[in-house]
Design a protein around this motif. Structure first.
Motif, PDB file in Angstrom:
ATOM      1  N   ALA A 119       0.814  -1.221   0.000  1.00  0.00           N
ATOM      2  CA  ALA A 119       0.000   0.000   0.000  1.00  0.00           C
ATOM      3  C   ALA A 119       0.844   1.267   0.000  1.00  0.00           C
ATOM      4  O   ALA A 119       0.458   2.283  -0.582  1.00  0.00           O
ATOM      5  CB  ALA A 119      -0.940  -0.002   1.207  1.00  0.00           C
ATOM      6  N   ILE A 120       2.005   1.232   0.666  1.00  0.00           N
ATOM      7  CA  ILE A 120       2.850   2.433   0.731  1.00  0.00           C
ATOM      8  C   ILE A 120       3.997   2.390  -0.274  1.00  0.00           C
ATOM      9  O   ILE A 120       4.780   3.341  -0.368  1.00  0.00           O
ATOM     10  CB  ILE A 120       3.414   2.654   2.150  1.00  0.00           C
ATOM     11  CG1 ILE A 120       4.371   1.529   2.553  1.00  0.00           C
ATOM     12  CG2 ILE A 120       2.295   2.807   3.158  1.00  0.00           C
ATOM     13  CD1 ILE A 120       5.092   1.787   3.873  1.00  0.00           C
ATOM     14  N   GLY A 121       4.120   1.272  -1.019  1.00  0.00           N
ATOM     15  CA  GLY A 121       5.130   1.202  -2.070  1.00  0.00           C
ATOM     16  C   GLY A 121       6.515   0.836  -1.591  1.00  0.00           C
ATOM     17  O   GLY A 121       7.506   1.202  -2.210  1.00  0.00           O
ATOM     18  N   TYR A 122       6.597   0.108  -0.471  1.00  0.00           N
ATOM     19  CA  TYR A 122       7.885  -0.319   0.059  1.00  0.00           C
ATOM     20  C   TYR A 122       7.895  -1.834   0.232  1.00  0.00           C
ATOM     21  O   TYR A 122       6.842  -2.459   0.446  1.00  0.00           O
ATOM     22  CB  TYR A 122       8.180   0.349   1.403  1.00  0.00           C
ATOM     23  CG  TYR A 122       8.673   1.767   1.279  1.00  0.00           C
ATOM     24  CD1 TYR A 122      10.029   2.066   1.320  1.00  0.00           C
ATOM     25  CD2 TYR A 122       7.769   2.814   1.107  1.00  0.00           C
ATOM     26  CE1 TYR A 122      10.485   3.374   1.200  1.00  0.00           C
ATOM     27  CE2 TYR A 122       8.222   4.126   0.981  1.00  0.00           C
ATOM     28  CZ  TYR A 122       9.571   4.390   1.028  1.00  0.00           C
ATOM     29  OH  TYR A 122      10.021   5.681   0.900  1.00  0.00           O
ATOM     30  N   GLY A 123       9.092  -2.422   0.149  1.00  0.00           N
ATOM     31  CA  GLY A 123       9.215  -3.861   0.268  1.00  0.00           C
ATOM     32  C   GLY A 123       8.883  -4.376   1.668  1.00  0.00           C
ATOM     33  O   GLY A 123       9.063  -3.677   2.668  1.00  0.00           O
TER      34      GLY A 123
END
Length: 284
Positions: free
Chosen positions: A49-53
């Motif tokens: 959702a936040i674009g991080y691994g």
């Protein structure tokens, strides 16, 4: 939303358990985890959702990785934290810099007057980002790229001193050789010299050049830095005095101030110095 460039397999800026900022970073990670769990989101869902691994999110939540401002902004939005996670941005920005830089920045933020003589490198408060990065890239053994980026960002953070009000009085004396050595190439040197001309025009800044052909020179023992504070105290250091240790005793400070005063008198005047830099720029 795609995965951020600060992905799980990138080195990033990790936190050492011995670092004094570790408790703050751990507390921030714990708050993020609590908000995520309260929202009923699994780590993998939250990361997507936040674009991080996923791995990076886990590191942040256990306090092993300092979250970037962008991470906190996205987390706050996704978790509807109402600004409570964004509020950690200032603390995390400070935490991502090395301890020695944090301590120096705190001193510079308190200073009402700075006396700074540099004989080998351009002083950090005068450097452009490009020049600073090129300088760190010359270090041997070579720094990993993430360390170069961290050190460069830390140095640039100190330049907030120029935005202070009231502005501190800042006196710089630079050896001529520091203005001629093309660290990072001639184009970066040109931009650095152009930056010096801009800084030298500031009303609270005095910039002077010490020519190489001077026969008398009080700065042969190395750099000098003296920071004076509003309460009348000060701290200073010099490569060639007191074993390079910071000093605050008035007797020791008088020695550094005396030496610095002679250096200023032997250097070109501020107006002559700006003309000299303009000439160097024309030659570069």
């Amino acid at each position: 939303m795609g995965v951020s460039s600060e992905s799980a397999d990138e080195p990033g800026w990790d936190v050492s358990p011995e670092d004094e900022v570790a408790p703050v970073v751990e507390a921030t990670g714990r708050q993020i985890r609590l908000w995520r769990e309260a929202a009923g989101m699994r780590v993998v869902e939250f990361g997507r959702a936040i674009g991080y691994g996923e791995d990076l999110v886990r590191k942040v939540e256990r306090g092993a990785r300092i979250p970037r401002a962008d991470f906190l902004d996205r987390a706050d939005d996704v978790l509807n934290a109402g600004g409570r996670l964004r509020a950690f941005k200032e603390d995390m920005e400070k935490a991502r810099y090395p301890k020695k830089v944090r301590e120096l920045k705190m001193l510079e933020e308190r200073a009402v007057e700075l006396l700074l003589y540099s004989n080998h490198n351009m002083h950090g408060l005068l450097q452009t980002p490009e020049y600073a990065q090129a300088l760190f890239e010359t270090r041997q053994p070579a720094y990993p790229q993430e360390v170069v980026e961290r050190e460069t960002a830390a140095r640039m953070s100190r330049k907030a001193i120029y935005e202070r009000s009231p502005a501190p009085a800042m006196s710089f004396v630079q050896e001529e050789v520091t203005l001629r050595r093309p660290i990072g190439g001639k184009m970066k040197l040109r931009r650095q010299l152009e930056h010096l001309l801009q800084v030298g025009q500031l009303r609270n800044v005095t910039l002077q050049v010490m020519p190489t052909d001077r026969e008398d020179h009080a700065g042969m023992q190395g750099l000098i830095e003296v920071l004076k504070f509003g309460d009348g105290t000060a701290v200073g250091r010099s490569d060639g005095a007191f074993n390079g240790r910071p000093v605050s005793d008035p007797k020791d400070l008088r020695i550094l101030e005396l030496r610095y005063g002679i250096i200023r008198a032997q250097a070109l005047t501020p107006r002559e110095s700006l003309t000299f830099i303009e000439q160097l720029l024309g030659e570069t």
